[in-house]
Design an enzyme around this catalytic site. Structure first.
Site, short mmCIF file in Angstrom:
data_model
loop_
_atom_site.label_atom_id
_atom_site.label_comp_id
_atom_site.label_asym_id
_atom_site.label_seq_id
_atom_site.Cartn_x
_atom_site.Cartn_y
_atom_site.Cartn_z
N SER A 139 0.85 -1.19 0.00
CA SER A 139 0.00 0.00 0.00
C SER A 139 0.89 1.24 0.00
O SER A 139 2.03 1.20 0.47
CB SER A 139 -0.89 0.00 1.25
OG SER A 139 -1.51 1.26 1.44
N TYR A 152 -2.13 0.32 10.51
CA TYR A 152 -2.09 -0.11 9.11
C TYR A 152 -0.81 0.36 8.42
O TYR A 152 -0.15 -0.43 7.75
CB TYR A 152 -3.32 0.44 8.38
CG TYR A 152 -3.47 -0.07 6.96
CD1 TYR A 152 -3.88 -1.37 6.72
CD2 TYR A 152 -3.20 0.75 5.87
CE1 TYR A 152 -4.03 -1.86 5.42
CE2 TYR A 152 -3.34 0.28 4.57
CZ TYR A 152 -3.74 -1.03 4.36
OH TYR A 152 -3.88 -1.50 3.07
#
Length: 249
Positions: A139, A152
């Site tokens: 990501s 995250y």
């Protein structure tokens, strides 16, 4: 790469990018092992794909679970050619001062330890067979902090470093290690992000997200010799050059 009769393990295969990747690889002729905790969803997808799909309920944060799943795949199809480390979670979305320590730790177990568990479980099999491809879905959050996403962002940065460590240690043994940073994808995770209302990502319109089929097709391309120049690196699907090479419009 001729994908016919190749064996591909996909974690987080019950929905989103994982399910889309299972369809893409199966359509190319591969056997696909579907790993996730949601057994019912796995069975639905496996029934859709047919006999080339093997549903294997699995918690990637538990190494014994992952190791048993890999053994089941080998008993069914023999060698493992590809591992797609896709399983991941976004919650808790919370500022550091308010984060629940147990929930924060659980995300790290899934998003980081789960990636390690997949790598560790398949490596002996792949090395004995002369090599294989291990791709971890990353990501843009691996590169920059975002409000409410401390868990995250930290996990994706850790997973990206795992990919680099794997390449350093195992490239000479035939292991092709890469990461894929897909950008924002129209999946259930984006609905959870939208509902949180936290940071600019939650403010994006649904139309701005790419379909799950795009990263799925990129993952397939990354298994081919055309992507050899990117071994050891993270491939960004925001890059127009990459999109063209994958065949996306």
């Amino acid at each position: 790469m001729d994908f016919n009769d190749k064996t591909v393990i996909i974690t987080g295969a019950s929905r989103g990018i994982g399910a889309a990747a299972a369809r893409v690889f199966a359509d190319a002729g591969s056997n696909v092992a579907l790993l996730a905790r949601d057994e019912a969803a796995l069975n639905v997808l496996a029934n859709e794909i047919g006999t080339s799909a093997l549903p294997v309920p699995c918690d990637v944060s538990d190494f014994s679970n992952v190791s048993a799943a890999v053994s089941q795949v080998c008993e069914t199809w023999g060698e493992i050619d590809v591992l797609i480390n896709n399983a991941g979670m976004i919650d808790p979305i919370s500022r550091l001062a308010d984060a629940d320590p147990a929930e924060w730790a659980k995300l790290i177990e899934v998003n980081v330890t789960g990636v390690f568990n997949g790598m560790r479980a398949v490596l002996p099999k792949m090395k004995n067979a002369g090599g294989g491809t291990i791709i971890t879905v990353s990501s843009g959050a691996a590169q920059r902090p975002l409000e409410g996403w401390s868990a995250y962002c930290t996990s994706k940065a850790g997973a990206a470093m795992l990919t680099r460590a794997l390449d350093l240690e195992e490239r000479d043994n035939g292991i092709r290690a890469m990461g894929l940073s897909p950008g924002t994808v129209a999946t259930q995770m984006q609905r959870e992000i939208k509902a949180s209302g936290v940071n600019p990502v939650s403010q994006l319109d649904w139309e701005e997200h790419i379909p799950a089929d795009w990263p799925a097709r990129a993952l397939k391309w990354m298994c081919t010799a055309d992507a050899d120049a990117y071994v050891g690196e993270e491939v960004s699907l925001r890059d127009e050059v990459i999109r063209k090479r994958v065949g996306l419009v």
